[in-house]
Design an enzyme around this catalytic site. Structure first.
Site, PDB file in Angstrom:
ATOM      1  CG  ASP A 216      31.109  56.868  34.483  1.00  0.00           C
ATOM      2  OD1 ASP A 216      31.153  57.405  33.452  1.00  0.00           O
ATOM      3  OD2 ASP A 216      31.883  57.087  35.332  1.00  0.00           O
TER       4      ASP A 216
ATOM      5  N   PRO B 253      39.561  34.215  40.659  1.00  0.00           N
ATOM      6  CG  PRO B 253      40.471  32.689  39.596  1.00  0.00           C
ATOM      7  CD  PRO B 253      40.944  33.516  40.435  1.00  0.00           C
TER       8      PRO B 253
ATOM      9  NE  ARG C  96      36.389  56.027  36.906  1.00  0.00           N
ATOM     10  CZ  ARG C  96      35.232  56.572  36.516  1.00  0.00           C
ATOM     11  NH1 ARG C  96      34.177  56.165  36.621  1.00  0.00           N
ATOM     12  NH2 ARG C  96      35.239  57.478  35.610  1.00  0.00           N
TER      13      ARG C  96
ATOM     14  CD  GLU D 159      47.928  26.759  38.918  1.00  0.00           C
ATOM     15  OE1 GLU D 159      46.573  27.040  39.195  1.00  0.00           O
ATOM     16  OE2 GLU D 159      48.545  27.032  38.024  1.00  0.00           O
TER      17      GLU D 159
HETATM   18  C1  LIG Z   1      46.767  31.724  37.731  1.00  0.00           C
HETATM   19  S1  LIG Z   1      45.718  32.430  38.902  1.00  0.00           S
HETATM   20  C2  LIG Z   1      45.195  31.167  39.759  1.00  0.00           C
HETATM   21  C3  LIG Z   1      43.824  30.521  39.279  1.00  0.00           C
HETATM   22  C4  LIG Z   1      43.540  29.310  40.284  1.00  0.00           C
HETATM   23  N1  LIG Z   1      44.049  28.165  40.196  1.00  0.00           N
HETATM   24  C5  LIG Z   1      42.104  29.058  39.860  1.00  0.00           C
HETATM   25  O1  LIG Z   1      41.622  28.301  39.012  1.00  0.00           O
HETATM   26  O2  LIG Z   1      41.063  29.574  40.708  1.00  0.00           O
HETATM   27  C6  LIG Z   1      46.762  33.225  39.776  1.00  0.00           C
HETATM   28  C7  LIG Z   1      46.125  34.340  40.636  1.00  0.00           C
HETATM   29  O3  LIG Z   1      45.586  35.248  39.572  1.00  0.00           O
HETATM   30  C8  LIG Z   1      44.488  35.973  40.100  1.00  0.00           C
HETATM   31  N2  LIG Z   1      43.481  36.030  39.382  1.00  0.00           N
HETATM   32  C9  LIG Z   1      43.530  35.176  38.211  1.00  0.00           C
HETATM   33  N3  LIG Z   1      42.120  35.251  37.382  1.00  0.00           N
HETATM   34  C10 LIG Z   1      41.466  36.412  38.309  1.00  0.00           C
HETATM   35  C11 LIG Z   1      40.269  36.862  38.080  1.00  0.00           C
HETATM   36  N4  LIG Z   1      39.766  36.402  37.205  1.00  0.00           N
HETATM   37  N5  LIG Z   1      39.969  37.677  38.921  1.00  0.00           N
HETATM   38  C12 LIG Z   1      40.545  37.945  40.177  1.00  0.00           C
HETATM   39  N6  LIG Z   1      41.774  37.288  40.370  1.00  0.00           N
HETATM   40  C13 LIG Z   1      42.423  36.429  39.476  1.00  0.00           C
HETATM   41  C14 LIG Z   1      44.279  35.319  41.621  1.00  0.00           C
HETATM   42  O4  LIG Z   1      44.989  36.078  42.498  1.00  0.00           O
HETATM   43  C15 LIG Z   1      45.193  34.183  41.446  1.00  0.00           C
HETATM   44  O5  LIG Z   1      45.768  33.685  42.603  1.00  0.00           O
END
Ligand SMILES: C[S@@+](CC[C@H](N)C(=O)[O-])C[C@H]1O[C@@H](n2cnc3c(N)ncnc32)[C@H](O)[C@@H]1O
Length: 253
Positions: A173, A93, A158, A120
């Protein structure tokens, strides 16, 4: 396009690879997807793939040695399969937000190794040493990186030449040229008293093209004006947008 996926839940990717556009691309070998599961590298009795964070607190992190081992094997295989050094992507994220421009760049990049986090996330030193790019699919947090990885792979795949049956459909698109797509219609000609716009039944291809561009510009102006900010429209586009705005004002009266 070669893509290696590092994930604790590779079976989730069946949803992507066993049907639809990406499924066909895999079948036609336009896209090659291979998987590495950190759990396969676990040597302890419980085959653990998580570890406690230093400093305490809730939640676990992905265990470093099993994760690194999986990434390293995926990277080596990418090189063996393509002769190229892959870009290693961590879905996070906190990464660069994926948009159509990003998808275009990823589709044109060489092989990718895509790392799906769990718990996490992953140790910061692994990010620094083993990851080339971090990508996010939006400002919200999911429980794992598998869905984000599938979103990224689908969006990029795609756009790989030959993946879509009608390559034009990607060109038209939303976002591809910075505008939203125009509205579309199929049979029947009338639904609940609402008619297909006459121009689409006219067979006049120039007029249809003009109408579609006008709708695209108008929709973007209505729904995503931010996409028009800083964009210079040519004279014809400006004329079409003005027409749309006028018609819109008239129909609102
Ligand atoms: C519960 S999340 C961990 C979030 C992290 N503690 C943070 O707040 O940045 C677990 C995993 O989900 C994935 N993930 C969750 N949300 C995401 C998003 N918006 N974009 C990309 N990957 C995401 C990532 O690979 C991350 O390591």
């Amino acid at each position: 396009m070669w893509i290696g996926v590092v994930s604790l839940f590779p079976e989730m990717f069946d949803a992507l690879t066993q049907q639809g556009v990406v499924g066909r691309a895999v079948e036609k070998q336009r896209i090659s997807l291979e998987f590495w599961n950190p759990r396969d590298y676990a040597t302890d009795r419980h085959r653990s793939v998580d570890d406690r964070p230093y400093g305490g607190g809730p939640g676990m992190l992905m265990k470093v040695d099993t994760l690194r081992h999986a990434i390293s094997d995926a990277r080596e295989r990418a090189h063996q399969a393509t002769g190229l050094v892959p870009t290693v992507i961590y879905l996070s994220p906190q990464g660069r937000k994926l948009d159509q421009k990003g998808a275009q760049a990823l589709a044109a990049a060489g092989p990718l190794v895509v790392v799906a986090g769990r718990y996490e996330g992953i140790d910061e030193r692994v990010v620094e040493s083993d990851i080339d790019e971090e990508w996010s699919i939006g400002d919200y947090v999911l429980s794992g990186g598998e869905l984000p990885a599938m979103v990224l792979i689908d969006a990029a795949a795609r756009l790989v030449p030959g993946v879509l049956g009608h390559q034009d459909s990607a060109i038209e698109d939303s976002f591809n040229d910075g505008l939203l797509d125009c509205p579309h219609y199929t049979r029947p000609e009338v639904i609940d008293g609402k008619h297909v716009p006459d121009v689409l039944l006219s067979g006049n291809h120039a007029a249809i093209k003009r109408w579609r561009l006008k709708q695209s510009l108008g929709r973007t102006w209505q729904r995503r004006p931010d996409l028009l900010e800083g964009r210079t429209l040519d004279a014809e586009q400006q004329r079409l947008l003005n027409e749309f705005i006028e018609e819109h004002a008239l129909s609102a009266r």
